[in-house]
Design a protein around this motif. Structure first.
Motif, mmCIF file in Angstrom:
data_model
loop_
_atom_site.group_PDB
_atom_site.id
_atom_site.type_symbol
_atom_site.label_atom_id
_atom_site.label_comp_id
_atom_site.label_asym_id
_atom_site.label_seq_id
_atom_site.Cartn_x
_atom_site.Cartn_y
_atom_site.Cartn_z
ATOM 1 N N GLY A 110 -0.448 -44.629 31.582
ATOM 2 C CA GLY A 110 -1.078 -45.081 32.815
ATOM 3 C C GLY A 110 -1.393 -43.935 33.764
ATOM 4 O O GLY A 110 -0.868 -42.823 33.617
ATOM 5 N N LEU A 111 -2.245 -44.236 34.743
ATOM 6 C CA LEU A 111 -2.680 -43.209 35.704
ATOM 7 C C LEU A 111 -1.508 -42.690 36.539
ATOM 8 O O LEU A 111 -1.410 -41.493 36.817
ATOM 9 N N GLY A 112 -0.601 -43.599 36.916
ATOM 10 C CA GLY A 112 0.564 -43.178 37.705
ATOM 11 C C GLY A 112 1.400 -42.175 36.925
ATOM 12 O O GLY A 112 1.856 -41.160 37.460
ATOM 13 N N LEU A 130 -8.457 -36.438 41.678
ATOM 14 C CA LEU A 130 -9.857 -36.799 41.430
ATOM 15 C C LEU A 130 -9.997 -37.327 40.009
ATOM 16 O O LEU A 130 -9.543 -36.679 39.062
ATOM 17 N N LEU A 131 -10.609 -38.487 39.861
ATOM 18 C CA LEU A 131 -10.892 -39.035 38.535
ATOM 19 C C LEU A 131 -12.324 -38.648 38.173
ATOM 20 O O LEU A 131 -13.273 -39.118 38.810
ATOM 21 N N PRO A 132 -12.474 -37.793 37.155
ATOM 22 C CA PRO A 132 -13.807 -37.245 36.870
ATOM 23 C C PRO A 132 -14.821 -38.270 36.342
ATOM 24 O O PRO A 132 -16.018 -38.008 36.382
ATOM 25 N N ASP A 133 -14.343 -39.445 35.899
ATOM 26 C CA ASP A 133 -15.270 -40.523 35.505
ATOM 27 C C ASP A 133 -16.155 -40.955 36.655
ATOM 28 O O ASP A 133 -17.217 -41.520 36.452
ATOM 29 N N GLU A 134 -15.625 -40.788 37.837
ATOM 30 C CA GLU A 134 -16.337 -41.231 39.035
ATOM 31 C C GLU A 134 -17.114 -40.042 39.574
ATOM 32 O O GLU A 134 -16.534 -39.089 40.075
ATOM 33 N N LEU A 135 -18.437 -40.101 39.429
ATOM 34 C CA LEU A 135 -19.288 -39.003 39.887
ATOM 35 C C LEU A 135 -19.822 -39.350 41.277
ATOM 36 O O LEU A 135 -20.456 -40.381 41.455
ATOM 37 N N LYS A 170 -11.760 -55.040 38.115
ATOM 38 C CA LYS A 170 -11.777 -53.797 37.322
ATOM 39 C C LYS A 170 -11.095 -52.628 38.021
ATOM 40 O O LYS A 170 -10.976 -51.540 37.447
ATOM 41 N N TYR A 171 -10.725 -52.809 39.301
ATOM 42 C CA TYR A 171 -10.334 -51.654 40.109
ATOM 43 C C TYR A 171 -9.041 -51.890 40.897
ATOM 44 O O TYR A 171 -8.551 -53.008 40.978
ATOM 45 N N GLY A 172 -8.579 -50.819 41.515
ATOM 46 C CA GLY A 172 -7.570 -50.935 42.555
ATOM 47 C C GLY A 172 -8.272 -51.429 43.809
ATOM 48 O O GLY A 172 -9.350 -50.937 44.150
ATOM 49 N N ILE A 173 -7.680 -52.428 44.480
ATOM 50 C CA ILE A 173 -8.346 -53.051 45.634
ATOM 51 C C ILE A 173 -7.469 -52.929 46.883
ATOM 52 O O ILE A 173 -6.242 -53.065 46.819
ATOM 53 N N VAL A 190 -3.623 -53.585 45.599
ATOM 54 C CA VAL A 190 -3.331 -54.309 44.357
ATOM 55 C C VAL A 190 -4.212 -53.751 43.241
ATOM 56 O O VAL A 190 -5.402 -53.511 43.448
ATOM 57 N N GLU A 191 -3.606 -53.501 42.106
ATOM 58 C CA GLU A 191 -4.346 -52.975 40.956
ATOM 59 C C GLU A 191 -4.911 -54.112 40.115
ATOM 60 O O GLU A 191 -4.179 -54.997 39.686
ATOM 61 N N LYS A 192 -6.208 -54.075 39.909
ATOM 62 C CA LYS A 192 -6.933 -55.037 39.066
ATOM 63 C C LYS A 192 -6.490 -56.486 39.309
ATOM 64 O O LYS A 192 -5.923 -57.143 38.411
ATOM 65 N N PRO A 193 -6.738 -56.992 40.519
ATOM 66 C CA PRO A 193 -6.358 -58.383 40.811
ATOM 67 C C PRO A 193 -7.123 -59.356 39.915
ATOM 68 O O PRO A 193 -8.272 -59.086 39.558
ATOM 69 N N MET A 203 -12.845 -51.272 46.945
ATOM 70 C CA MET A 203 -12.152 -50.705 45.789
ATOM 71 C C MET A 203 -11.784 -49.238 46.004
ATOM 72 O O MET A 203 -12.313 -48.584 46.903
ATOM 73 N N ILE A 204 -10.893 -48.756 45.152
ATOM 74 C CA ILE A 204 -10.463 -47.350 45.215
ATOM 75 C C ILE A 204 -11.265 -46.586 44.164
ATOM 76 O O ILE A 204 -11.071 -46.780 42.971
ATOM 77 N N PRO A 205 -12.167 -45.703 44.614
ATOM 78 C CA PRO A 205 -13.086 -45.064 43.656
ATOM 79 C C PRO A 205 -12.606 -43.727 43.094
ATOM 80 O O PRO A 205 -13.404 -42.832 42.859
ATOM 81 N N ARG A 207 -10.658 -41.223 44.273
ATOM 82 C CA ARG A 207 -10.437 -40.047 45.114
ATOM 83 C C ARG A 207 -9.239 -40.347 46.011
ATOM 84 O O ARG A 207 -9.219 -41.369 46.704
ATOM 85 N N TYR A 208 -8.246 -39.449 45.981
ATOM 86 C CA TYR A 208 -6.991 -39.693 46.673
ATOM 87 C C TYR A 208 -6.502 -38.417 47.355
ATOM 88 O O TYR A 208 -6.599 -37.340 46.769
ATOM 89 N N ILE A 209 -5.948 -38.553 48.552
ATOM 90 C CA ILE A 209 -5.131 -37.493 49.161
ATOM 91 C C ILE A 209 -3.766 -38.139 49.401
ATOM 92 O O ILE A 209 -3.675 -39.138 50.129
ATOM 93 N N ILE A 229 1.936 -47.696 33.982
ATOM 94 C CA ILE A 229 2.506 -47.176 35.228
ATOM 95 C C ILE A 229 1.319 -46.876 36.144
ATOM 96 O O ILE A 229 0.534 -45.966 35.876
ATOM 97 N N GLN A 230 1.169 -47.690 37.164
ATOM 98 C CA GLN A 230 -0.037 -47.642 37.993
ATOM 99 C C GLN A 230 0.175 -46.791 39.244
ATOM 100 O O GLN A 230 1.161 -46.972 39.979
ATOM 101 N N LEU A 231 -0.765 -45.905 39.504
ATOM 102 C CA LEU A 231 -0.732 -45.116 40.744
ATOM 103 C C LEU A 231 -0.844 -46.046 41.955
ATOM 104 O O LEU A 231 -0.170 -45.842 42.971
ATOM 105 N N THR A 232 -1.683 -47.070 41.811
ATOM 106 C CA THR A 232 -1.893 -48.004 42.927
ATOM 107 C C THR A 232 -0.561 -48.626 43.372
ATOM 108 O O THR A 232 -0.293 -48.733 44.574
ATOM 109 N N ASP A 233 0.269 -49.037 42.426
ATOM 110 C CA ASP A 233 1.552 -49.674 42.768
ATOM 111 C C ASP A 233 2.484 -48.696 43.490
ATOM 112 O O ASP A 233 3.179 -49.064 44.432
HETATM 113 C C1 G1P Z 1 -8.315 -46.389 37.768
HETATM 114 C C2 G1P Z 1 -7.368 -46.844 38.861
HETATM 115 C C3 G1P Z 1 -8.051 -47.860 39.788
HETATM 116 C C4 G1P Z 1 -9.345 -47.265 40.322
HETATM 117 C C5 G1P Z 1 -10.236 -46.807 39.159
HETATM 118 C C6 G1P Z 1 -11.468 -46.084 39.673
HETATM 119 O O1 G1P Z 1 -8.544 -47.472 36.904
HETATM 120 O O2 G1P Z 1 -6.208 -47.406 38.299
HETATM 121 O O3 G1P Z 1 -7.204 -48.194 40.862
HETATM 122 O O4 G1P Z 1 -10.022 -48.207 41.140
HETATM 123 O O5 G1P Z 1 -9.534 -45.916 38.295
HETATM 124 O O6 G1P Z 1 -12.364 -45.799 38.637
HETATM 125 P P1 G1P Z 1 -9.100 -47.260 35.404
HETATM 126 O O7 G1P Z 1 -10.587 -47.062 35.539
HETATM 127 O O8 G1P Z 1 -8.418 -46.067 34.850
HETATM 128 O O9 G1P Z 1 -8.774 -48.533 34.683
#
Ligand code: G1P
Length: 289
Positions: A110-112, A130-135, A170-173, A190-193, A203-205, A207-209, A229-233
């Motif tokens: 998991g991301l966490g 930074l999650l590089p999937d998100e440009l 699909k996301y952390g909300i 909440v992660e993926k409600p 949603m959380i896209p 990017r985190y500090i 193990i979720q970072l959001t939690d």
């Molecule tokens: C992860 C995070 C989620 C976030 C998302 C952004 O999910 O767990 O909170 O909103 O990235 O892309 P994943 O895409 O890895 O399922």
């Protein structure tokens, strides 16, 4: 409260990229290119422009191309030099000797867990993720805008962007509190409600500090959505103890973890390029009418 500067950024890059098979069978998904640059380079450039000094990759097996990408390519550079070619397109990628730092996430828990794998390098200071999937495309860039906001309010600042209500699962909300310009107080996370149960469409896209205390919470290795193990939690447990804000980016987001978003990013960035934009535009117009 003293606001410590953000010097370090963690890039979780151990993911398998199954959504892009077969492209990602033998190649890290972070090396997928948008026009002529791999996704990881966009994210690293975003961090460096935002003032980050130390790049930390949380990597895994089969990700060697990422390490090579940020290294000197001796054969390539020697050959290009001998042929009188400009090295500018590859020279700016190289990092200082000893950088980036690579740590391994041995199992996909998991991301966490991925972020927690960087705990020894992060140490006792706030850091970015930074999650590089998100440009993200914008000026100043997303992380730079977030760092500026963080320097005012301190604590934890995470990206916060609106998505279509049908996509919230699909996301952390973020459950939003009071809003002040680009900053929104975070009341809960909440992660993926489950569909229909999201507290908002914020949603959380990726990017985190974050403050370093999140690592102690991650130590417990509690699992959440999807058994991961979720970072959001872990972040949710900091709410009420430390300032916690969402930051809405003034710019454009492309979800390159998804094929449609990835193609859109390629088209959008190609259209903006002086060299290939006109030809791509003419083709696209003729194609779609
Ligand atoms: C992860 C995070 C989620 C976030 C998302 C952004 O999910 O767990 O909170 O909103 O990235 O892309 P994943 O895409 O890895 O399922």
């Amino acid at each position: 409260m003293t606001i410590k500067p953000i010097r370090k950024a963690v890039f979780p890059v151990a993911g398998l990229g199954t959504r892009f098979l077969p492209a990602t069978k033998a190649m890290p998904k972070e090396m997928l290119t948008v026009v002529d640059k791999p996704l990881i380079q966009y994210a690293v450039e975003e961090a460096l422009e935002a003032g980050i000094e130390q790049i930390i990759f949380v990597t895994g097996r089969g990700k060697g191309a990422l390490e090579d990408h940020f290294d000197i390519s001796f054969e390539l550079e020697t050959t290009m030099r001998a042929r009188g070619k400009s090295l500018s397109v590859i020279e700016n990628i190289r990092q200082q000797p000893g950088s980036p730092v690579y740590v391994r996430q041995q199992e996909p828990l998991g991301l966490g867990h991925a972020v927690w794998c960087a705990r020894e390098i992060v140490g006792d200071e706030p850091f970015a993720v930074l999650l590089p999937d998100e440009l993200m495309v914008g000026t100043p860039n997303f992380l730079a805008q977030m760092v500026a906001a963080y320097n005012e309010v301190g604590g934890n600042v995470i990206g916060a962007l609106e998505v279509a209500p049908e996509d919230t699962d699909k996301y952390g909300i973020i459950s939003p509190g009071a809003r002040n310009g680009a900053l929104t107080e975070v009341a809960a996370l909440v992660e993926k409600p489950a569909k229909g149960s999201a507290p908002s469409n914020l949603m959380i896209p990726g990017r985190y500090i974050l403050q370093p205390e999140v690592m102690q919470i991650l130590d417990a290795k509690e699992t959440g959505a999807g058994g991961e193990i979720q970072l959001t939690d872990a972040m949710a447990k900091l709410i009420g103890k430390q300032p916690f804000h969402g930051f809405t980016f003034n710019g454009e987001r492309f979800d390159c973890g998804d094929k449609t978003g990835f193609i859109m990013a390629n088209l959008a960035l190609a259209l903006d390029r002086a060299d290939i934009g006109p030809a791509v535009r003419a083709f696209a117009k003729a194609r779609v009418g």
